[in-house]
Scaffold this motif. Sequence first.
Motif, short mmCIF file in Angstrom:
data_model
loop_
_atom_site.label_atom_id
_atom_site.label_comp_id
_atom_site.label_asym_id
_atom_site.label_seq_id
_atom_site.Cartn_x
_atom_site.Cartn_y
_atom_site.Cartn_z
N GLN A 216 0.82 -1.21 0.00
CA GLN A 216 0.00 0.00 0.00
C GLN A 216 0.85 1.26 0.00
O GLN A 216 0.40 2.32 -0.42
N LYS A 217 2.08 1.16 0.44
CA LYS A 217 2.97 2.30 0.51
C LYS A 217 3.19 2.91 -0.88
O LYS A 217 3.36 4.11 -1.03
N GLU A 218 3.16 2.09 -1.93
CA GLU A 218 3.39 2.56 -3.29
C GLU A 218 2.11 3.09 -3.93
O GLU A 218 2.17 3.71 -4.98
N GLU A 219 0.97 2.87 -3.31
CA GLU A 219 -0.29 3.35 -3.86
C GLU A 219 -0.46 4.83 -3.58
O GLU A 219 -0.07 5.33 -2.54
N VAL A 220 -1.02 5.53 -4.53
CA VAL A 220 -1.31 6.95 -4.36
C VAL A 220 -2.79 7.15 -4.59
O VAL A 220 -3.34 6.73 -5.60
N LEU A 221 -3.45 7.77 -3.64
CA LEU A 221 -4.87 8.04 -3.74
C LEU A 221 -5.10 9.44 -4.30
O LEU A 221 -4.35 10.37 -3.99
N MET A 222 -6.12 9.58 -5.10
CA MET A 222 -6.41 10.86 -5.73
C MET A 222 -6.75 11.95 -4.71
O MET A 222 -6.53 13.11 -4.94
N GLN A 223 -7.27 11.54 -3.54
CA GLN A 223 -7.69 12.49 -2.54
C GLN A 223 -6.58 12.84 -1.53
O GLN A 223 -6.75 13.73 -0.72
N ASP A 224 -5.46 12.14 -1.59
CA ASP A 224 -4.38 12.40 -0.64
C ASP A 224 -3.76 13.78 -0.89
O ASP A 224 -3.50 14.17 -2.01
N CYS A 225 -3.52 14.50 0.19
CA CYS A 225 -2.86 15.80 0.10
C CYS A 225 -1.37 15.56 -0.15
O CYS A 225 -0.74 14.75 0.52
N TYR A 226 -0.81 16.24 -1.11
CA TYR A 226 0.62 16.09 -1.36
C TYR A 226 1.37 17.40 -1.24
O TYR A 226 2.59 17.42 -1.20
N SER A 227 0.63 18.52 -1.18
CA SER A 227 1.30 19.81 -1.10
C SER A 227 0.29 20.86 -0.66
O SER A 227 -0.87 20.55 -0.39
N GLN A 228 0.74 22.10 -0.61
CA GLN A 228 -0.14 23.22 -0.31
C GLN A 228 0.10 24.32 -1.33
O GLN A 228 1.23 24.51 -1.80
N ASP A 229 -0.97 25.06 -1.65
CA ASP A 229 -0.78 26.19 -2.55
C ASP A 229 -0.27 27.39 -1.75
O ASP A 229 -0.04 27.29 -0.55
N LYS A 230 -0.06 28.53 -2.40
CA LYS A 230 0.53 29.69 -1.72
C LYS A 230 -0.38 30.27 -0.63
O LYS A 230 0.09 30.99 0.23
N ASP A 231 -1.67 29.94 -0.67
CA ASP A 231 -2.60 30.40 0.36
C ASP A 231 -2.71 29.42 1.52
O ASP A 231 -3.46 29.65 2.45
N GLY A 232 -1.99 28.30 1.45
CA GLY A 232 -2.03 27.31 2.52
C GLY A 232 -3.09 26.24 2.34
O GLY A 232 -3.27 25.39 3.22
N ASN A 233 -3.82 26.27 1.24
CA ASN A 233 -4.83 25.25 0.98
C ASN A 233 -4.16 23.95 0.53
O ASN A 233 -3.16 23.98 -0.18
N GLU A 234 -4.75 22.83 0.96
CA GLU A 234 -4.20 21.53 0.58
C GLU A 234 -4.43 21.27 -0.90
O GLU A 234 -5.50 21.57 -1.44
N LEU A 235 -3.42 20.71 -1.57
CA LEU A 235 -3.54 20.31 -2.97
C LEU A 235 -3.54 18.80 -3.05
O LEU A 235 -2.69 18.14 -2.46
N THR A 236 -4.52 18.25 -3.76
CA THR A 236 -4.57 16.81 -3.98
C THR A 236 -4.20 16.53 -5.43
O THR A 236 -4.17 17.43 -6.27
N LEU A 237 -3.93 15.28 -5.71
CA LEU A 237 -3.62 14.89 -7.07
C LEU A 237 -4.81 15.20 -7.99
O LEU A 237 -4.64 15.66 -9.12
N MET A 238 -6.02 15.00 -7.49
CA MET A 238 -7.22 15.28 -8.26
C MET A 238 -7.26 16.75 -8.66
O MET A 238 -7.59 17.08 -9.80
N ASP A 239 -6.90 17.66 -7.76
CA ASP A 239 -6.88 19.08 -8.07
C ASP A 239 -5.88 19.39 -9.19
O ASP A 239 -6.10 20.27 -10.01
N THR A 240 -4.82 18.67 -9.20
CA THR A 240 -3.74 18.94 -10.15
C THR A 240 -4.05 18.44 -11.55
O THR A 240 -3.72 19.10 -12.53
N ILE A 241 -4.71 17.29 -11.66
CA ILE A 241 -4.89 16.70 -12.99
C ILE A 241 -6.21 17.04 -13.66
O ILE A 241 -6.41 16.70 -14.81
N ILE A 242 -7.10 17.73 -12.98
CA ILE A 242 -8.36 18.11 -13.61
C ILE A 242 -8.04 19.05 -14.77
O ILE A 242 -7.34 20.02 -14.63
N VAL A 243 -8.57 18.71 -15.93
CA VAL A 243 -8.30 19.48 -17.14
C VAL A 243 -9.36 20.55 -17.31
O VAL A 243 -10.55 20.28 -17.16
#
Length: 127
Positions: A9-36
């Motif tokens: 499971q350590k190698e699995e990445v979930l779309m909802q997992d927070c991986y970073s924050q934007d400049k306003d401090g909001n959490e960024l998820t993979l889903m936020d990043t890849i939405i076209v």
Amino acid sequence: MHLRKIKKQKEEVLMQDCYSQDKDGNELTLMDTIIVDAKDLSDIAYDNINLNKVKEFFGQVLTEEEQYIIKKRFGIFGCERKTQFDIAEKLNISRSYVSRIEARALKKLRKAIQSTEDKKNIGKRLT
């Protein structure tokens, strides 16, 4: 057993997992990043439609030399994209001649595509 399961499971990445924050401090998820963006999606669809039109007329209106140059220049039909210089070396012709052939081939394709579009539009107006 539990350690093996955790390791897998350590190698699995979930779309909802927070991986970073934007400049306003909001959490960024993979889903936020890849939405076209819808505009980008329509551009992609438009490009695919145009590529299908090019493929439709490719063998009909172009000579073998023109087909080779267009395939290599634009990296279509599974070919690797090449520069005019690379193509010129391969064909043992000048780079400027490759440029002229490319321009002529693109003009032929545009004309073929435009003529079918015109025919479709005339048909729509008549019905």
